[in-house]
Design an enzyme around this catalytic site. Structure first.
Site, PDB file in Angstrom:
ATOM      1  N   ARG A 104       0.935  -1.395   0.033  1.00 44.55           N
ATOM      2  CA  ARG A 104      -0.026  -0.142   0.063  1.00 44.55           C
ATOM      3  C   ARG A 104       0.811   1.315  -0.015  1.00 44.55           C
ATOM      4  NH1 ARG A 104      -3.343  -2.945  -1.298  1.00 44.55           N
ATOM      5  NH2 ARG A 104      -5.649  -3.402  -0.455  1.00 44.55           N
ATOM      6  N   GLU A 126      -3.982   6.669  -5.017  1.00 46.90           N
ATOM      7  CA  GLU A 126      -4.373   6.165  -6.265  1.00 46.90           C
ATOM      8  C   GLU A 126      -5.626   6.832  -6.867  1.00 46.90           C
ATOM      9  OE1 GLU A 126      -4.040   2.131  -5.807  1.00 46.90           O
ATOM     10  OE2 GLU A 126      -1.990   2.204  -5.081  1.00 46.90           O
ATOM     11  N   HIS A 136      -0.835  -0.646  -9.821  1.00 52.98           N
ATOM     12  CA  HIS A 136      -1.612  -1.580  -9.029  1.00 52.98           C
ATOM     13  C   HIS A 136      -1.795  -2.944  -9.364  1.00 52.98           C
ATOM     14  CE1 HIS A 136      -3.692  -1.481  -4.591  1.00 52.98           C
ATOM     15  NE2 HIS A 136      -3.363  -2.822  -5.043  1.00 52.98           N
TER      16      HIS A 136
HETATM   17  C1  DGY Z   1      -5.283  -6.534  -2.554  1.00 52.11           C
HETATM   18  O1  DGY Z   1      -5.648  -7.751  -2.552  1.00 52.11           O
HETATM   19  O2  DGY Z   1      -5.470  -5.963  -1.460  1.00 52.11           O
HETATM   20  C2  DGY Z   1      -4.559  -5.783  -3.693  1.00 52.11           C
HETATM   21  O3  DGY Z   1      -4.184  -4.537  -3.483  1.00 52.11           O
HETATM   22  C3  DGY Z   1      -5.184  -6.223  -4.681  1.00 52.11           C
HETATM   23  O4  DGY Z   1      -4.513  -6.892  -5.400  1.00 52.11           O
END
Ligand code: DGY
Length: 310
Positions: free
Chosen positions: A223, A251, A269
């Site tokens: 993240r 994002e 992402h």
């Molecule tokens: C998640 O699964 O949390 C990701 O960020 C998306 O793949």
């Protein structure tokens, strides 16, 4: 007796055939939800805030993704709404992407691609700029959960020395434990695999970024908010370190300064964005909804997961 179909709202058409197994599913973006919908019992989201006030009959929020930091799980629990996520099925794809970014950044793959396309490649291969070797270098993994462990296993194939941090300290044959500051100072490559939560927001702040070795690589497929993005941009603009970034603090906004930098590889992402993985995520989402429909416990409720299992 057949269980009555749960009325489900899905915020988009999630990939794969599994969604068709739900008898009563409506695709609707949350911002199109203007008035309360008492009929909706199931909601499928991709880590989006849940408007509980508009969904008074909700029983399950099935999150398409392992991270659920934008879902207010405590409020859902108060309302008796179970929240599920998709752990496990995206570990390999996300670890592969982390490795792709490690390789691309360390070996300047994207800069090389741009150079060739620009038509400026005119000399001998023996005269080009030099990157740093990956084999034999030290990889620091921030968060040795499911995905971090998958990265550590891949690191063996590249003869990397692996260091790791973990919130709950525990020995692992995948590498050597270090406190975070020591890991940042000792590693040549740092890859982040921690979940976003209050304790990890801004975890890699300006002070910690300054601990990174000159010429080191920071990779983030977890993240954006885990890193102080302004401080990271400043380090990258200075050219002291490089980065492979799949995630960003706001994002889909990406800091403009990053767009022209040769020492940064950027992806939108896509950690879990393979057909196989995204279809498996939908499968698990649907299985959770179907379990609730049958009156059974969901397969992967978030509350029963330890934070270390991300
Ligand atoms: C998640 O699964 O949390 C990701 O960020 C998306 O793949």
């Amino acid at each position: 007796m057949l269980a009555a179909a749960v009325k489900v709202l899905a915020t988009r058409r999630y990939p794969g055939p599994a969604l068709d197994e739900l008898d009563d599913v409506e695709v609707l973006a949350l911002d199109a939800l203007e008035a309360p919908r008492e009929d909706v019992e199931g909601l499928i989201v991709a880590n989006e805030p849940v408007p509980l006030e508009l969904l008074p009959g909700l029983r399950i929020v099935a999150n398409f993704g392992v991270g659920y930091d934008r879902i207010d799980v405590a409020r859902c629990a108060e309302r008796g709404v179970v929240v599920t996520n998709t752990p496990g099925v995206l570990d390999a794809a996300t670890a592969d992407l982390a490795f792709a970014l490690i390789l691309a950044t360390r070996r300047q793959v994207v800069a090389g691609d741009r150079f060739v396309r620009s038509g400026r490649w005119s000399g001998s291969w023996s005269e080009g700029g030099l990157a740093e070797e990956l084999s034999g270098s030290t990889l620091g993994i921030v968060g040795l959960g499911r995905i971090g462990s998958a990265v550590a296993r891949r690191a063996r194939g590249f003869d990397l020395r692996v260091l790791y941090t973990r919130r709950l300290r525990a020995d692992s044959d995948l590498g050597e434990f270090r406190e975070l500051d020591a890991l940042l100072a000792e590693s040549e490559i740092v890859s982040i695999h921690a979940p976003l939560r209050a304790e990890t927001e801004g975890l890699i702040d300006a002070r910690r970024l300054a601990l990174l070795r000159d010429g080191s690589v920071l990779v983030n497929t977890a993240r954006g908010e885990i890193v102080d993005e302004r401080a990271l941009v400043a380090e990258l603009v200075s050219g002291r370190i490089s980065a492979g970034l799949d995630v960003f603090a706001h994002e889909p906004e990406v800091p403009a300064e990053l767009l022209e930098l040769p020492n940064v590889v950027l992806t939108p992402h896509i950690g879990s964005a393979t057909r196989q993985t995204r279809e498996a995520m939908t499968r698990l989402v649907v299985d959770n909804v179907l379990a609730v429909e049958r009156g059974e416990p969901p397969l992967t409720p978030v509350a029963t997961l330890s934070p270390e299992t991300l």
